[in-house]
Every structure is written in C-alpha cells, then in structure tokens.
Design an enzyme around this catalytic site. Structure first.
Site, mmCIF file in Angstrom:
data_model
loop_
_atom_site.group_PDB
_atom_site.id
_atom_site.type_symbol
_atom_site.label_atom_id
_atom_site.label_comp_id
_atom_site.label_asym_id
_atom_site.label_seq_id
_atom_site.Cartn_x
_atom_site.Cartn_y
_atom_site.Cartn_z
ATOM 1 N N ASP A 1 0.429 1.282 18.209
ATOM 2 C CA ASP A 1 1.201 0.181 18.769
ATOM 3 C C ASP A 1 2.569 0.696 19.240
ATOM 4 O O ASP A 1 3.445 0.864 18.410
ATOM 5 C CB ASP A 1 1.355 -0.963 17.772
ATOM 6 C CG ASP A 1 1.735 -0.505 16.363
ATOM 7 O OD1 ASP A 1 1.594 0.695 16.045
ATOM 8 O OD2 ASP A 1 2.175 -1.359 15.577
ATOM 9 N N GLU B 1 8.951 9.796 11.162
ATOM 10 C CA GLU B 1 7.677 9.122 11.442
ATOM 11 C C GLU B 1 6.897 9.791 12.563
ATOM 12 O O GLU B 1 5.668 9.877 12.522
ATOM 13 C CB GLU B 1 7.982 7.666 11.806
ATOM 14 C CG GLU B 1 6.766 6.824 12.118
ATOM 15 C CD GLU B 1 7.144 5.449 12.629
ATOM 16 O OE1 GLU B 1 6.271 4.569 12.610
ATOM 17 O OE2 GLU B 1 8.307 5.251 13.057
#
Length: 534
Positions: free
Chosen positions: A312, A496
């Site tokens: 996403d 991340e």
C-alpha cells in the site's frame, strides 16, 4: 527468554497484565469477540470526521489509536450538543475526552554497537503484552506477548510478524515465536481470520497469508507435531480466503475468490468495508474525489484491498501508474497471494498427513495441484519470461515485472524452466545497487521505485536459492544487507524501507514519514547476516 516490556503508551498504568500465559484451551474466544469495541468512525462518526478533516494531528492514525476517557456514546452526545457553540474548541474537546496515543515510538540510538547486538537489544523494546486492554480502546487484546514493527505501528501486524519471527529465531527467542504463533491461532479462532493488525479498525481485512509459514517455522523448532496442533486454524484461515467459491460461476468474483472463464479458481485481495480507511481517512476521501467516473465506494474498497495486500500502495494496482485514483486492486488476481494460497494448501495437506488423515491430505493436495496449474496457465508471461498478475475482469495479464514474480519460486510451485527464466528477467530488470527493486515504476508510491523492502528481499533470496540460482540470490541479499548497514552506520537505526539506488539512504514516499524500529527489517537482516556474513 528476555524480559517483556509493556507498551510505553500514556495509558499503560490502566492495563491489567496476566501473570501467566493461558493455554489455548482456556482462551475465551466468544468473550473477546463480544467485547471488541466498534471502530472510532462508528463510535463517534461526527467527531471522527471533524478531527480527521481538520487534520488536528499530522498522522491520521493518531486519533484512531487514542483512548476515550469515557463511554464513546456520551462523548458523541456531548460533541453533538456543543459543536455549534460559539466558544467550542475542537482541540480542547479532544484533549478533555481522549488520552492521546503518544508520539511514534522509536528505540534510542546506540552508537558504535554492532548491528546484530543492536537488533538483539531491540526485541524487548518492541515487545508488548496486552492480554487485557483499557475499556473503549481500539486495540484488540492478545493472550500472549508479541513484537510490534516499531514507530507508528504500535500493534501486531500479520505478515510483518513472520519476518520478525525469523529474526527472533536467530536471536534464540524460540519461546516468543511459539507465543506469537499461538496469538495468531487465537485471533483466527476469535474473529474467523487474522486481521491486518490487532486493532478494531483492521478487522474488515487480513494481509498476505503467512500463518502457514509461521506453523512451518514452529515445526522446524519443535517437530512435525506442530502441524497437527494448528491444523484447525490453518483450515479456518483457508475457509476465510475461499468463502463463496463453490457458488461462483465462470467470470464471477465474491469476496476473496474469483472464477475465471475456464473454471480456474484464484484469489484476490478484498475488504469487507467500502468506506475510507479510518487510519487514512482524509487521504482516501481525496483519492476518491479524483475519480469522477467511479463510485467512491468502489475506490475505497480498492484502497482497502490494496492495504490488505501489504503493498500500500503500488503501481501494481493502478491503471495509470501515476494516479492512485485509478486503483483496481479487487480486479486483480495477484501472483504473490495465489502462491501463498498454494503454500497454505500444501501445508494443510502436510498437517493432515501428520495426523494420518489420508482423505484430507489427498483433498488439499489436489487443490494445490489445481492452483499450480491455474498459476502456470494464467499468471505465467511466456513472452517476458516471468510471473505476473492477472486482470480477471478484462481477462488478460498485467505485464508489469515486479518483485512479486518471485513468489512462485519462494513457494516451490514454479517449474525449473520457468524459475530460470524468471531469474534472468529479475537480473535484467529488477536488480539494483541495494537489492531487488519492488517495481520498475517511480511514482512517489512507497511500494515502487526506488524503494526496497526487507520481506521481498528474503522471498527473492529463498526463492532463487531453492532453484539453484545462488549467485543472483547472493547479489540481492548481500546488496540489501550492505544498504541496511550503510544507513545503520550513519543513523544508528534500522528503518521500514530503503532507497536501493545505492546512496545509503532510507526509503520515502507513501502516506507517512519513514519509520524506524523495525520488525521485519531486523528479522531479515539477522537472516542475511547468518547467510552472508558481515
């Protein structure tokens, strides 16, 4: 085992932490399900829209994680009664009625500490214990300790957790692997599936189905008896993803299942809700407003399905690579999801075999074989020589080369010929100075160029090694490891995602700032260190 730290939120003192870990037989599934609070956009919708619409907080996730100080229905009534008053102050109202979730949690830098030691020290920092949660919280309780990704992600996420667990194994934290696997078994029994994360607003969707890999990891630790123990949950998760398949006609789709014109059954990403995501409400509202030819509900469900995919967002799901409003996630049968479903079917067959249930073994083995044929028939791009996604609505392949092409190798369903051709395509089209690119499109979305993600690096390494492509696997794994180490050397943290262009930077793009912590990067880094050294 290392000590488990409680979440460092401002309402920690309100928690009631169990002194011992309950066994699966004592967990109260019905009680947990009945006590789950409704998401914030349903509990106090007018207030929710006002706070999110006026951007009281930079991050839209901040308010949905805040803890109401009293009954939400009373907060709502009070807000409706006071909001039109001349002296009403929305900021003050929120402060008076909610305990904020706190700033994004980041572990303290430890300059000069070797990266492996730094990660080992992070596990207790990222560990949480919430067998009970404060009344009215959006957090869902879990009976056993678990590890969160880090940063703004203060809850347990589904597919993140598997790659985190790989690192826990490297750190010798085998007891925590069992605890996390049991937590996922618990949520399957409680809610019928594994939600995106353990928050009420994530219950309408799942994430890439890696539970079978968690069971496989636990079986590697303790032996094949683990397969039999988790067989009920494996089958229940499978039923969630396959719900409605029997009733479909050719060319139809229902929930997570599609039936192609030739009768082949494949899976897609889907969300039970067709509203803006609570944690990205304003962004989704704006995106739907940029798609005048489509209903807002259609766009919102596709955005939610994109969130379920874990990618996403990415050009994979877009008709126009540069325009998020053209997202069509639910129209696509993705190669990674269907490869994972193949692995789930094979794992259930294995679990049935361990308890000597031959009819079950045969039935799921046949389902896996049928899916393998469907993937090779519809998701193999013979001209390009790699695996792709399939647009089931338009009955045609989506020709983009992405890192998802390696999932058939990772799960072992690819033929040797197709695996070798896929390796050639990846070497030519996706290999970058910092590892394997997610896609070949640079559009500002975080699951596109130039970003690289730890789980996709591990899938690539494992998949390529499985088919003897050890040199390409080594190039991908060692390059990504060097990228992680470069950022760690400069900033004393793991993040991340990473910019793979070779500049030694963290990644960018997407809906929020770059987060550090970071669960799945920690796990994959430890595995790559073990495989390729420093």
């Amino acid at each position: 085992m290392r000590p488990i730290y409680l979440a460092s939120l401002s309402f920690t003192a309100l928690l009631c932490v169990a002194c011992s870990n309950p066994s699966p037989a004592t967990w109260s599934y019905e009680d947990a399900r009945s006590r789950a609070n409704v998401p914030p956009d349903q509990a106090y919708p007018e207030l929710f829209e006002a706070v999110q619409g006026k951007q009281l907080f930079t991050d839209q996730k901040h308010f949905v994680d805040a803890l109401p100080k009293r009954d939400p229905s009373k907060i709502r009534a009070d807000y409706l009664a006071r909001r039109d008053s001349a002296d009403f102050d929305l900021n003050e109202f929120v402060k008076d009625n909610f305990i904020e979730s706190g700033q994004a949690q980041s572990p303290a830098p430890q300059p000069g500490v070797p990266i492996k030691e730094h990660i080992d020290n992070l596990w207790p920092v990222l560990s949480r214990t919430y067998p009970h949660v404060p009344r009215y919280s959006s957090l869902l309780p879990l009976p056993l300790p678990y590890v969160v990704p880090g940063g703004r992600f203060r809850e347990m996420y589904y597919w993140d957790s598997y790659f985190t667990m790989l690192g826990l194994e490297q750190s010798g934290e085998k007891a925590q692997i069992r605890q996390m696997t049991d937590n996922f078994a618990y949520v399957i029994d409680t809610y019928g599936h594994i939600p995106n994360g353990n928050r009420t607003y994530y219950l309408s969707r799942s994430q890439p189905p890696f539970f079978a890999y968690m069971v496989e990891l636990q079986a590697h630790i303790e032996g094949d008896q683990a397969y039999g123990r988790y067989l009920p949950q494996l089958q229940k998760e499978y039923a969630y993803w396959m719900a409605g398949a029997q009733a479909l006609k050719a060319g139809e789709a229902g929930k997570h299942v599609v039936k192609l014109a030739d009768g082949s059954v494949l899976n897609r990403y889907w969300d039970a809700s067709a509203t803006p995501r609570q944690e990205s409400w304003l962004q989704d509202l704006k995106t739907a407003g940029q798609a005048p030819d489509r209903s807002r509900q259609e766009v919102w469900r596709d955005l939610r399905a994109g969130a379920e995919s874990g990618w996403d967002f990415s050009s994979r799901w877009l008709d126009d690579d540069k325009n998020l409003a053209t997202i069509r996630t639910t129209s696509i049968a993705p190669v990674d999801l269907n490869s994972l479903m193949y692995h789930l079917e094979r794992t259930i067959a294995k679990a049935c075999e361990t308890i000597q249930n031959s009819p079950c073994t045969q039935a799921y083995g046949q389902r896996a074989a049928q899916r393998q044929r469907a993937i090779e028939t519809h998701l193999w791009n013979a001209e390009g020589g790699y695996y792709v996604d399939y647009d089931w609505q338009r009955n045609r392949q989506r020709p983009a080369l992405t890192a998802a092409t390696l999932f058939p190798l990772y799960t072992g369903l690819a033929s040797a010929e197709h695996a070798n051709r896929t390796a050639d395509a990846v070497r030519e089209g996706l290999l970058r100075p910092g590892g394997i690119a997610t896609t070949q499109v640079n559009n500002g979305q975080q699951w596109d160029e130039p970003n690289g993600w730890a789980p996709l690096q591990w899938v690539a390494v494992e998949g390529l090694e499985r088919y003897g492509q050890t040199e390409l696997a080594r190039q991908i794994g060692s390059r990504f490891l060097q990228q992680v180490q470069a950022v760690y050397g400069k900033e004393d943290k793991l993040v991340e995602k990473y910019d793979l262009s070779g500049q030694g930077d963290g990644g960018g793009g997407g809906e929020y700032e770059l987060q550090d912590g970071f669960g799945w990067t920690n796990g994959v880094t430890l595995k790559l260190l073990q495989k390729y050294g420093g």
